[in-house]
Design a protein around this motif. Sequence first.
Motif, short mmCIF file in Angstrom:
data_model
loop_
_atom_site.label_atom_id
_atom_site.label_comp_id
_atom_site.label_asym_id
_atom_site.label_seq_id
_atom_site.Cartn_x
_atom_site.Cartn_y
_atom_site.Cartn_z
N ALA A 264 0.65 -1.22 -0.10
CA ALA A 264 0.03 0.14 0.01
C ALA A 264 0.80 1.31 -0.12
O ALA A 264 0.60 2.07 -0.64
CB ALA A 264 -0.88 -0.23 1.34
N VAL A 265 1.90 1.11 0.75
CA VAL A 265 2.73 2.10 0.75
C VAL A 265 3.54 2.61 -0.68
O VAL A 265 3.63 3.52 -1.13
CB VAL A 265 3.93 2.31 1.78
CG1 VAL A 265 5.00 3.37 1.60
CG2 VAL A 265 3.35 2.14 3.26
N ALA A 266 3.85 1.53 -1.26
CA ALA A 266 4.62 1.67 -2.61
C ALA A 266 3.53 2.18 -3.59
O ALA A 266 3.88 2.86 -4.48
CB ALA A 266 5.25 0.19 -2.92
N ASP A 267 2.49 1.54 -3.24
CA ASP A 267 1.49 2.17 -4.52
C ASP A 267 1.08 3.50 -4.36
O ASP A 267 0.58 4.06 -5.37
CB ASP A 267 -0.06 1.34 -4.26
CG ASP A 267 -0.10 0.00 -4.41
OD1 ASP A 267 0.88 -0.41 -5.20
OD2 ASP A 267 -0.65 -0.92 -4.14
N THR A 268 1.28 4.12 -3.40
CA THR A 268 1.50 5.61 -3.15
C THR A 268 2.48 6.44 -3.72
O THR A 268 2.35 7.79 -3.96
CB THR A 268 1.15 6.29 -1.74
OG1 THR A 268 2.34 6.06 -0.99
CG2 THR A 268 -0.10 5.58 -0.99
N GLY A 269 3.51 5.56 -3.89
CA GLY A 269 4.58 6.35 -4.36
C GLY A 269 5.64 6.46 -3.32
O GLY A 269 6.59 7.24 -3.38
N GLY A 270 5.24 5.93 -2.05
CA GLY A 270 5.91 6.26 -0.99
C GLY A 270 7.16 5.39 -0.66
O GLY A 270 7.61 4.27 -1.57
N VAL A 271 7.92 5.35 0.46
CA VAL A 271 9.22 4.95 0.80
C VAL A 271 8.81 4.19 2.19
O VAL A 271 8.47 4.74 3.17
CB VAL A 271 10.25 5.81 0.76
CG1 VAL A 271 11.43 5.23 1.16
CG2 VAL A 271 10.36 6.47 -0.58
N ILE A 272 9.68 2.84 2.20
CA ILE A 272 9.54 2.22 3.28
C ILE A 272 10.97 2.09 4.06
O ILE A 272 12.13 1.82 3.44
CB ILE A 272 9.19 0.62 3.21
CG1 ILE A 272 7.70 0.68 2.60
CG2 ILE A 272 9.35 -0.04 4.51
CD1 ILE A 272 7.52 -0.42 1.57
N GLY A 273 11.04 2.60 5.07
CA GLY A 273 12.37 2.81 5.95
C GLY A 273 12.82 1.46 6.86
O GLY A 273 11.94 1.36 7.65
N ILE A 274 13.72 0.77 6.65
CA ILE A 274 13.95 -0.39 7.28
C ILE A 274 14.62 -0.03 8.64
O ILE A 274 15.66 0.77 8.95
CB ILE A 274 15.09 -1.41 6.72
CG1 ILE A 274 14.65 -1.69 5.11
CG2 ILE A 274 15.24 -2.66 7.43
CD1 ILE A 274 13.08 -2.06 4.99
N SER A 275 14.05 -0.52 9.58
CA SER A 275 14.22 -0.28 11.17
C SER A 275 15.28 -1.10 11.69
O SER A 275 15.43 -2.47 11.39
CB SER A 275 13.06 -0.28 12.01
OG SER A 275 13.37 -0.02 13.43
N ALA A 276 16.08 -0.80 12.78
CA ALA A 276 16.86 -1.75 13.31
C ALA A 276 16.87 -1.54 14.82
O ALA A 276 17.75 -1.92 15.57
CB ALA A 276 18.47 -1.35 13.04
N ALA A 277 15.79 -1.03 15.30
CA ALA A 277 15.46 -1.24 16.85
C ALA A 277 15.68 -2.39 17.28
O ALA A 277 14.97 -3.47 16.70
CB ALA A 277 14.24 -0.55 17.12
N PRO A 278 16.49 -2.76 18.37
CA PRO A 278 16.40 -4.13 18.86
C PRO A 278 15.36 -4.92 19.28
O PRO A 278 14.29 -4.48 19.66
CB PRO A 278 17.36 -3.70 20.46
CG PRO A 278 17.93 -2.39 20.07
CD PRO A 278 16.63 -1.70 19.35
N HIS A 279 15.69 -6.17 18.73
CA HIS A 279 14.43 -7.21 18.90
C HIS A 279 13.19 -6.88 18.10
O HIS A 279 12.19 -7.40 18.57
CB HIS A 279 14.20 -7.26 20.48
CG HIS A 279 15.41 -7.82 21.26
ND1 HIS A 279 15.66 -6.91 22.46
CD2 HIS A 279 16.45 -8.49 21.04
CE1 HIS A 279 16.78 -7.37 22.83
NE2 HIS A 279 17.26 -8.35 22.23
N THR A 280 13.41 -6.30 16.96
CA THR A 280 12.27 -6.20 16.05
C THR A 280 12.60 -6.85 14.62
O THR A 280 11.88 -7.76 14.48
CB THR A 280 11.91 -4.69 15.69
OG1 THR A 280 12.93 -3.84 15.20
CG2 THR A 280 11.50 -3.78 17.19
#
Length: 393
Positions: A264-280
């Motif tokens: 759904a995010v990509a369909d808007t032309g948006g961007v997904i930021g990959i997280s590195a918060a511990p244990h996620t």
Amino acid sequence: MSGYRSYGYLPEGTLEDFDLEAEFDRVPPHDLGLDTEQAERAERLLRESMVISLHDHPVRFPRDVARIPEYNRTGRQHTAFVGLRRSGMTVVFDNMMDGTACVTGHAPWRWDDVITDLGMRQADLAHQADVIVGRTIADLERAHAEGKVALVFGLEAATPIENEIERLDVLFGLGLRQIGIAYSDSNALGAGLVDGPDGGLTVFGGKAVARMNQLGLAIDISHSNDRTGIETCRASEKPVLMTHAGARALWDIPRLKSDDALRAVADTGGVIGISAAPHTTISSGHREHTIESVMDHFEYIAELVGLEHVGFGPDTLFVDHVGLHRQFAHLLSGATAAAPEHPRVEYVKGLESPEECFRNIVGWLVGHGYTDDEIRLVVGANVLRALRDIWPA
């Protein structure tokens, strides 16, 4: 850099003294196994690229995490100027105290606390010239051209606006450029992660999305539940951001996102930021949380939605992040609920703090055969393209 230290415009002794964490060399360097040519290429790409973190906390915290609530109550978080200089980042989406902002009380998301935080940080930045506040594309481009760092202020939830839509205009006018729909708990706009899958974007939430579009305020759905996130993407006429997240298909916890929400995010032309918060962002292939498991999420999501819709929002801090989660567990609900069994880590090796994150991300990408153009896309160009469509010209 000038050597300015936060709130240096005040006479010595004005502020309460806290023993603040170091901004570099906090943990041993992470060996990516690069040869000399690869290491030099990675350094060149980091130096030359517009590097944008969609989500980090580039401030200094007390070494003793038990003193963080007391520190936050002063209303003065200290920008990590040295750590930013060493990071290689051009732009950082800085969500300030966020869900730990308890300046005037013991509960987060109060309007007065958010305004205090936003104003105080900018008052500090106004007294130096090496870190700028990013409000326009021109600001980001100037930071890149001049070798400076731009901080883009944001909030992970629109909870402080309560039911007053005009508060979005106020926040924008005060420099805010990115805002989440809901944090883990639901609010007047929509449902958060801990309230289950059923709640969606409210009627008021739809009106708020329209106002965000009109203002040019970037929308973030990282902490909304999937239904609210998907409905937000359908309601928005501008690209939507998921500033710090990962794929639930790789690690089944509520904090990560379904394939439908990612698409759904990509369909808007948006961007997904990959997280590195511990244990996620762990993966079944790398159950001990390190840069390797984080990059499993990067590659999965890039394959799912296309490389042009992926970036990084590591969500790192200059402090014991695991300890901070324990300290604020009563406020930061839902992050690792119902997680499969996995090794507990003291920190995410390779992605421990803002000072080292993008250096290691770029190095990993070089070591795994990505081209220069592909690396430039995911470390910044994708986000810049989306912001051109979101922010006012």
